[in-house]
Design a protein around this motif. Structure first.
Motif, mmCIF file in Angstrom:
data_model
loop_
_atom_site.group_PDB
_atom_site.id
_atom_site.type_symbol
_atom_site.label_atom_id
_atom_site.label_comp_id
_atom_site.label_asym_id
_atom_site.label_seq_id
_atom_site.Cartn_x
_atom_site.Cartn_y
_atom_site.Cartn_z
ATOM 1 N N LEU A 160 0.825 -1.210 0.000
ATOM 2 C CA LEU A 160 0.000 0.000 0.000
ATOM 3 C C LEU A 160 0.863 1.265 0.000
ATOM 4 O O LEU A 160 0.585 2.221 -0.728
ATOM 5 N N MET A 161 1.925 1.249 0.830
ATOM 6 C CA MET A 161 2.811 2.414 0.861
ATOM 7 C C MET A 161 3.540 2.581 -0.459
ATOM 8 O O MET A 161 3.751 3.701 -0.936
ATOM 9 N N GLY A 162 3.950 1.475 -1.067
ATOM 10 C CA GLY A 162 4.609 1.543 -2.363
ATOM 11 C C GLY A 162 3.712 2.103 -3.447
ATOM 12 O O GLY A 162 4.191 2.702 -4.416
ATOM 13 N N MET A 163 2.399 1.926 -3.280
ATOM 14 C CA MET A 163 1.422 2.483 -4.220
ATOM 15 C C MET A 163 1.113 3.937 -3.917
ATOM 16 O O MET A 163 0.310 4.564 -4.624
ATOM 17 N N GLY A 164 1.736 4.475 -2.862
ATOM 18 C CA GLY A 164 1.541 5.881 -2.518
ATOM 19 C C GLY A 164 0.493 6.130 -1.461
ATOM 20 O O GLY A 164 0.198 7.278 -1.135
ATOM 21 N N SER A 165 -0.080 5.078 -0.882
ATOM 22 C CA SER A 165 -1.101 5.233 0.142
ATOM 23 C C SER A 165 -0.462 5.100 1.519
ATOM 24 O O SER A 165 -0.218 3.991 1.997
ATOM 25 N N LEU A 166 -0.209 6.229 2.167
ATOM 26 C CA LEU A 166 0.427 6.223 3.475
ATOM 27 C C LEU A 166 -0.586 6.223 4.623
ATOM 28 O O LEU A 166 -0.206 6.085 5.788
ATOM 29 N N ASP A 167 -1.863 6.384 4.309
ATOM 30 C CA ASP A 167 -2.892 6.465 5.341
ATOM 31 C C ASP A 167 -3.669 5.167 5.533
ATOM 32 O O ASP A 167 -4.011 4.795 6.668
ATOM 33 N N TRP A 168 -3.932 4.450 4.452
ATOM 34 C CA TRP A 168 -4.790 3.274 4.528
ATOM 35 C C TRP A 168 -4.266 2.180 5.453
ATOM 36 O O TRP A 168 -5.057 1.511 6.142
ATOM 37 N N PRO A 169 -2.946 1.943 5.507
ATOM 38 C CA PRO A 169 -2.482 0.941 6.475
ATOM 39 C C PRO A 169 -2.899 1.257 7.906
ATOM 40 O O PRO A 169 -3.215 0.347 8.691
ATOM 41 N N PHE A 170 -2.935 2.547 8.266
ATOM 42 C CA PHE A 170 -3.357 2.948 9.610
ATOM 43 C C PHE A 170 -4.850 2.687 9.809
ATOM 44 O O PHE A 170 -5.274 2.221 10.874
#
Length: 417
Positions: free
Chosen positions: A374-384
């Motif tokens: 998810l972070m590699g795809m640019g989503s830094l919020d969704w994991p939280f």
């Protein structure tokens, strides 16, 4: 030496000291290992996959270790762990080969922030500790053990902000070598301590501590297996949530706010320092409200802090929320361990500890791969967001399913002290 330390059984003190020292090196690697991989141009997805492979391998081995250690003792496994850790880390320092790094990281849980545990050999260590602590003291003494490991992690985290600076100007492959040398030195010291620590035979401990001769063995095992299965089920929910974000937080701080070891190390150090104090406090509280209450309420506060972190505009407020989340969340580690080892008799505690470890490790190992993707795809919020939802689910399910197995349920304060 203070009175409270002298009151702890001698073997327990030795095992706590070993874990404390190990947590120092793990604290340093918890901060810097993913940053080391990032400096070596590993992608977030690749880092997550490595952490996943480490967790899954550890889970598989821990089952084997738990079963065999119940039969043949715990010391040989810990000696093997420390010896293998020293040898593997030496190979990293002198070869810097990627394949060596991958193998050692997978088998010895580099960068996972294991709070001083001995990787896949942790079930043997935890069962050994439980065997020398009276049942009604496990909540408080396991919390003392957890506090010591958190303080060790704090020391290591502060060192993580300093050690890479000793070799400034060099390539990352060399600049992080002091962290590995720290691991080697501590591994040697611990191997010597383990060698000299006496281990009571499991059969002798069983005769002294627990007498179930008048109870049908099949019935007892059925009850124990049911409790362990339910615990594994609810642990899966929480551990997947933890794994989604916790091992990747140094990477997240670096990418989100552009900070490095000098900023992240002190934050982790302060976090573990305060978490140690929190562990002691929660251990005391468990004697008043029971193990269940001391597990659930701190984790609820932790969920609120975790989801709030994702939306902070700068490093400082995010770091403050991380500290709060860790203080209340990790502070209940000792009481959670005390709860799990109390579900079975001593002769099955290696197995119980390994099953508990697997139910945590497997989902938590899958988490970094998902979070890294998810972070590699640019989503830094969704994991939280996903992590918070899963941990909230755990808070709801755990007391409903496991409340009947709380060993402190219905006991007065006087009976616990």
């Amino acid at each position: 030496m203070t009175t409270w330390w002298r009151d702890i059984p001698l073997v327990a003190r030795s095992l706590m000291t070993i874990r404390f020292l190990r947590s120092v090196s793990q604290g340093a690697l918890a901060v810097d290992f993913v940053l080391y991989l990032h400096a070596m141009h590993w992608s977030a997805a690749a880092i997550g996959l490595l952490l996943m492979a480490s967790g899954l391998t550890g889970a598989l081995l821990s089952i084997v270790v738990g079963l065999i250690s119940d039969q043949y003792g715990r010391k040989p496994f810990l000696l093997f762990y420390e010896g293998g850790l020293v040898l593997g880390t030496l190979l990293i320092v002198f070869t810097h080969l990627r394949i060596v790094l991958i193998v050692v990281a997978i088998f010895f849980a580099f960068g996972r922030g294991a709070n001083g545990s001995s990787g896949p050999f942790a079930p043997a260590e935890q069962a050994w500790l439980a065997s020398v602590i009276p049942p009604l003291r496990r909540g408080s003494l396991f919390s003392v053990n957890a506090a010591l490991t958190f303080w060790g992690m704090a020391i290591g985290s502060f060192l993580a902000g300093v050690l890479p600076g000793f070799l400034t100007g060099t390539q990352p492959v060399v600049r992080f070598d002091p962290l590995f040398w720290l691991t080697i030195v501590i591994g040697v010291i611990n191997a010597v301590q383990i060698w000299w620590t006496p281990e009571p035979k499991p059969q002798a401990t069983e005769r002294v501590a627990e007498n179930v001769s008048s109870i049908d063995e099949t019935t007892v095992r059925h009850q124990e297996n049911k409790a362990l299965s339910l615990l594994a089920l609810v642990n899966t929910i929480n551990s997947l949530g933890v794994g989604l974000i916790a091992p990747l937080l140094p990477y997240w701080f670096s990418v989100r706010f552009g900070v490095g070891p000098k900023a992240i190390g002190p934050v982790y150090g302060l976090t573990f320092l305060l978490t140690g104090l929190s562990s002691l406090a929660i251990g005391k509280v468990s004697q008043r409200i029971g193990l269940m209450g001391s597990i659930i309420w701190p984790r609820f506060i932790g969920v609120i802090a975790l989801i709030s972190m994702a939306f902070m505009p700068s490093f400082l407020p995010a770091a403050i929320l991380y500290i709060l989340r860790s203080v209340v969340n990790r502070g209940s580690m000792g009481t959670r361990q005390a709860f799990s080892v109390s579900l079975v008799r001593d002769k099955r505690r290696g197995f119980a500890s390994s099953l508990n470890a697997v139910s945590w490790t497997v989902p938590a190992s899958i988490g970094p791969a998902i979070g890294g993707w998810l972070m590699g795809m640019g989503s830094l919020d969704w994991p939280f967001v996903l992590a918070s939802a899963l941990q909230l689910g755990y808070i709801v399910v755990f007391p409903r399913v496991m409340g009947q197995y709380d060993p402190t349920r219905g006991l007065s304060k006087s009976s616990l002290t």
